[in-house]
Write a protein that holds these residues in place. Structure first.
Motif, short mmCIF file in Angstrom:
data_model
loop_
_atom_site.label_atom_id
_atom_site.label_comp_id
_atom_site.label_asym_id
_atom_site.label_seq_id
_atom_site.Cartn_x
_atom_site.Cartn_y
_atom_site.Cartn_z
N GLU A 1 -9.05 6.49 -9.04
CA GLU A 1 -10.06 5.50 -8.63
C GLU A 1 -9.45 4.10 -8.58
OE1 GLU A 1 -13.20 4.71 -6.79
OE2 GLU A 1 -12.84 6.78 -7.43
N LEU A 2 -8.58 3.80 -9.55
CA LEU A 2 -7.94 2.47 -9.61
C LEU A 2 -7.09 2.25 -8.35
CD1 LEU A 2 -7.24 -0.15 -11.10
CD2 LEU A 2 -5.35 1.07 -12.20
N SER A 3 -6.28 3.25 -7.99
CA SER A 3 -5.43 3.12 -6.79
C SER A 3 -6.29 3.00 -5.54
CB SER A 3 -4.49 4.32 -6.65
OG SER A 3 -3.53 4.29 -7.68
N ARG A 4 -7.37 3.75 -5.50
CA ARG A 4 -8.27 3.70 -4.34
C ARG A 4 -8.82 2.26 -4.17
NH1 ARG A 4 -10.55 7.53 -1.28
NH2 ARG A 4 -9.68 9.15 -2.59
N LYS A 5 -9.20 1.64 -5.30
CA LYS A 5 -9.74 0.27 -5.25
C LYS A 5 -8.67 -0.71 -4.77
CE LYS A 5 -13.52 0.40 -8.60
NZ LYS A 5 -13.78 0.50 -10.04
N ARG A 6 -7.44 -0.54 -5.28
CA ARG A 6 -6.34 -1.45 -4.89
C ARG A 6 -6.04 -1.31 -3.39
NH1 ARG A 6 -1.57 0.12 -8.54
NH2 ARG A 6 -0.48 -1.59 -7.49
N THR B 1 0.84 -1.21 0.00
CA THR B 1 0.00 0.00 0.00
C THR B 1 0.87 1.26 0.00
OG1 THR B 1 -0.21 -0.19 2.41
CG2 THR B 1 -2.02 -1.07 1.07
N LYS C 1 -8.11 -0.21 -1.05
CA LYS C 1 -9.27 -0.70 -0.29
C LYS C 1 -9.20 -2.23 -0.15
CE LYS C 1 -14.31 0.09 -0.10
NZ LYS C 1 -14.95 -1.21 -0.28
N LYS C 2 -8.85 -2.89 -1.26
CA LYS C 2 -8.76 -4.35 -1.25
C LYS C 2 -7.68 -4.82 -0.26
CE LYS C 2 -8.26 -8.34 -4.27
NZ LYS C 2 -7.73 -8.86 -5.52
N GLU D 1 -8.73 -4.10 3.42
CA GLU D 1 -9.82 -4.98 3.87
C GLU D 1 -9.33 -6.39 4.19
OE1 GLU D 1 -12.86 -4.52 0.90
OE2 GLU D 1 -13.71 -2.73 1.88
#
Length: 327
Positions: free
Chosen positions: A51-56, A16, A58-59, A62
């Protein structure tokens, strides 16, 4: 192959941090502070990322449950990430106390400071690794602590380190040799910053100032630490082996004789250091006071290589015996 909890947590922190490093054009250490804050707050606090980095991110976040890890596992994985970042940056003040040394200091603090609750000060906290290593070894004791650090990035990393391990550390971002507005500590631990102190005007307020040229920062740190320690309190310093051999050493010796009792000087194994002139010892002092008394004899020991378990055990027994006889 089963990976350890430390490796598991490190990989999330590292992955991250790399995403944030690339996305925000930060150094790895700066990105590490950002991801550490995200993990602690359980949120992605950087608004300007794609948005792509945010998704990565978040995954990755989590997949992580911080409560699964012990404080030592958290400390070690964060420490590994900091060490990676320090290899990339070349600032000389970004050095970390080796883990084995932190463990030894923690052991000594545990033996000497027997109060069930006390205030612990690190006047050069850096990333907080030494202080949190020591705290993690004081089982069954309630410890509050204070850390002081002039470097903005290091203190930010210390703040994240303390939060993730849930240690109540009061942090002050300032020159530790300026006046401190803190309570007197029961004990001090510090890997002393070695070198010259550039502020000659401020150095003039110290007994250990040099008569000509800049003063030694490590001498001033010793004086400042003693000043902010309660009577009878203990101080544990990592010192250069040549501390008592410099031209300023006689003055330091006189100062120590006046204010403290030297309890022990434990020389760390030379194998721990790349160069012999970088080798260090642990100096243990007790501030004079009604309850304090000089030991029958100062404990002097050279520690064996810390990978030699049998020899280390024998040395620790010798230290235990000395404490029993002298306390």
């Amino acid at each position: 192959m089963k990976i350890s909890p430390v490796e598991d947590l490190f990989s999330v922190i590292n992955d991250t941090a790399v995403i944030l490093q690339e996305e925000l054009s930060l150094t790895f250490l700066e990105a590490l502070a950002e991801t550490g804050e995200n993990i602690f707050q359980e949120a992605i606090l950087q608004e300007e990322i794609s948005e792509l980095s945010r998704k990565r991110l978040k995954k990755s976040y989590e997949s992580l449950t911080l409560a699964r890890f012990s404080v030592e596992e958290i400390r070690k994985s964060f420490q590994l990430a900091i060490l990676k970042g320090m290899k990339e940056s070349v600032q000389p003040n970004h050095q970390m106390t080796p883990d084995a040394v932190g463990m030894l200091v923690g052991y000594l603090v545990n033996k000497f400071v027997t109060k069930p609750s006390y205030l612990l000060l690190d006047p050069a906290i850096g990333t907080g690794n030494l202080l949190t290593t020591v705290i993690n070894q004081q089982e069954g004791k309630a410890i509050e602590s204070i850390g002081i650090e002039i470097d903005d990035l290091l203190i930010k990393l210390a703040y994240i380190n303390a939060n993730l391990q849930q240690h109540p550390i009061q942090l002050y971002n300032q020159d530790s040799l300026e006046p401190l507005f803190i309570e007197l500590a029961d004990a001090v631990v510090s890997d002393l910053p070695v070198g010259y102190y550039p502020n000659d005007v401020r150095a003039n307020d110290f007994q250990l100032k040099s008569e000509k040229g800049h003063s030694y920062a490590h001498h001033l740190f010793i004086e400042q630490s003693i000043k902010y320690t309660k009577e009878g309190g203990y101080l544990f310093f990592l010192i250069p082996n040549g501390l008592f051999e410099s031209e300023e050493a006689p003055k330091l010796h006189e100062f120590l004789k006046e204010h403290v009792y030297i309890q022990a000087i434990l020389q760390l194994p030379l194998t721990m250091f790349r160069h012999e002139n970088a080798a260090k010892s642990v100096l243990i002092l007790q501030k004079k006071g009604e309850q304090a008394k000089a030991p029958k004899q100062v404990l002097l020991a050279t520690l064996p290589s810390l990978s030699n378990g049998h020899q280390v055990e024998k040395t620790l027994q010798k230290i235990d015996q000395w404490i029993t006889e002298n306390k």
